[in-house]
Design a protein around this motif. Sequence first.
Motif, PDB file in Angstrom:
ATOM      1  N   GLN A 141       0.824  -1.216   0.000  1.00 10.55           N
ATOM      2  CA  GLN A 141       0.000   0.000   0.000  1.00 10.55           C
ATOM      3  C   GLN A 141       0.856   1.264   0.000  1.00 10.55           C
ATOM      4  N   MET A 142       2.078   1.172   0.566  1.00 11.70           N
ATOM      5  CA  MET A 142       2.980   2.328   0.588  1.00 11.70           C
ATOM      6  C   MET A 142       3.480   2.659  -0.822  1.00 11.70           C
ATOM      7  N   THR A 177      11.136  11.832  -4.160  1.00 12.85           N
ATOM      8  CA  THR A 177       9.802  12.178  -3.685  1.00 12.85           C
ATOM      9  C   THR A 177       9.777  13.638  -3.246  1.00 12.85           C
ATOM     10  N   GLN A 191       7.409  15.423  -1.530  1.00 12.88           N
ATOM     11  CA  GLN A 191       6.980  15.599  -0.141  1.00 12.88           C
ATOM     12  C   GLN A 191       6.981  14.230   0.533  1.00 12.88           C
ATOM     13  N   MET A 211       7.327  11.093   3.249  1.00 14.32           N
ATOM     14  CA  MET A 211       7.007  10.763   4.638  1.00 14.32           C
ATOM     15  C   MET A 211       8.336  10.745   5.388  1.00 14.32           C
ATOM     16  N   PRO A 239       7.944   7.002   0.545  1.00 15.18           N
ATOM     17  CA  PRO A 239       6.505   7.114   0.308  1.00 15.18           C
ATOM     18  C   PRO A 239       6.108   8.584   0.453  1.00 15.18           C
ATOM     19  N   PRO A 240       5.240   9.083  -0.423  1.00 21.77           N
ATOM     20  CA  PRO A 240       4.817  10.479  -0.302  1.00 21.77           C
ATOM     21  C   PRO A 240       3.872  10.673   0.881  1.00 21.77           C
ATOM     22  N   ARG A 241       3.912  11.869   1.426  1.00 21.85           N
ATOM     23  CA  ARG A 241       2.967  12.207   2.520  1.00 21.85           C
ATOM     24  C   ARG A 241       1.554  12.094   1.971  1.00 21.85           C
ATOM     25  N   ARG A 242       0.673  11.593   2.766  1.00 19.35           N
ATOM     26  CA  ARG A 242      -0.729  11.487   2.389  1.00 19.35           C
ATOM     27  C   ARG A 242      -1.416  12.812   2.692  1.00 19.35           C
ATOM     28  N   SER A 243      -2.206  13.286   1.755  1.00 20.25           N
ATOM     29  CA  SER A 243      -2.930  14.542   2.028  1.00 20.25           C
ATOM     30  C   SER A 243      -4.034  14.240   3.028  1.00 20.25           C
ATOM     31  N   THR A 244      -4.230  15.158   3.947  1.00 21.15           N
ATOM     32  CA  THR A 244      -5.230  14.936   5.001  1.00 21.15           C
ATOM     33  C   THR A 244      -6.599  15.458   4.617  1.00 21.15           C
TER      34      THR A 244
END
Length: 198
Positions: free
Chosen positions: A36-37, A157, A159, A161, A191-196
């Motif tokens: 998933q990452m 990447t 942005q 993680m 892995p890119p930061r997940r948008s919140t």
Amino acid sequence: MASVLTWYDVLGVLPGASPGEVHSAYQARTRLLDPQMFAGAPPKVLKAADIARAAVDGAWRVLRDAAARQRYDEEIGARGSADGLDKPAPVPSGPGAEPYGRGVTADMAMAALADLMTAHPGPARRVILPDLRGLFTRSCLRAAGDLGLHLEMVRLTAQPMPVEGLVVDQSPPPGTKVRRSSTLTVEIWHPPRRSTGT
């Protein structure tokens, strides 16, 4: 996997790590390698992740089993096969064996002096680059340092993680013979930061 690395390096632990520390490191690596990452990652990143998963699983197979780990430690010289230190040798007596100190004879001192005065070859000036793709950043840094290489890291990447990155490519390529102190450029993926979504 690069020959300069051990299964301990793959998991990011020291050879003296407890079984619990090895297990925790394995779990941390498998979390970072969760498919998933890597959703939407480019093909070369997916390939590096597959290599990393295989290496982490290989390290876990060896280091989780006490008997296999002991054999591996002896093979790589991480631990001796005997327990404890050798007992002190008695001070020798007889011709040519006068004590120079505890257990050191005049003959031993002369041999050590002769060894100091003898020229010894330094490390090879050229090294063959190992394949570092699929390693995490710390293991890559260690391998490059052991080979005497300068490392230039290119972050892929925008942005990322805040987790340890994965080496997905290198230049020059694996198998290339280079001078020690050459620069090795590696591409690092996080892995890119997940948008919140606020």
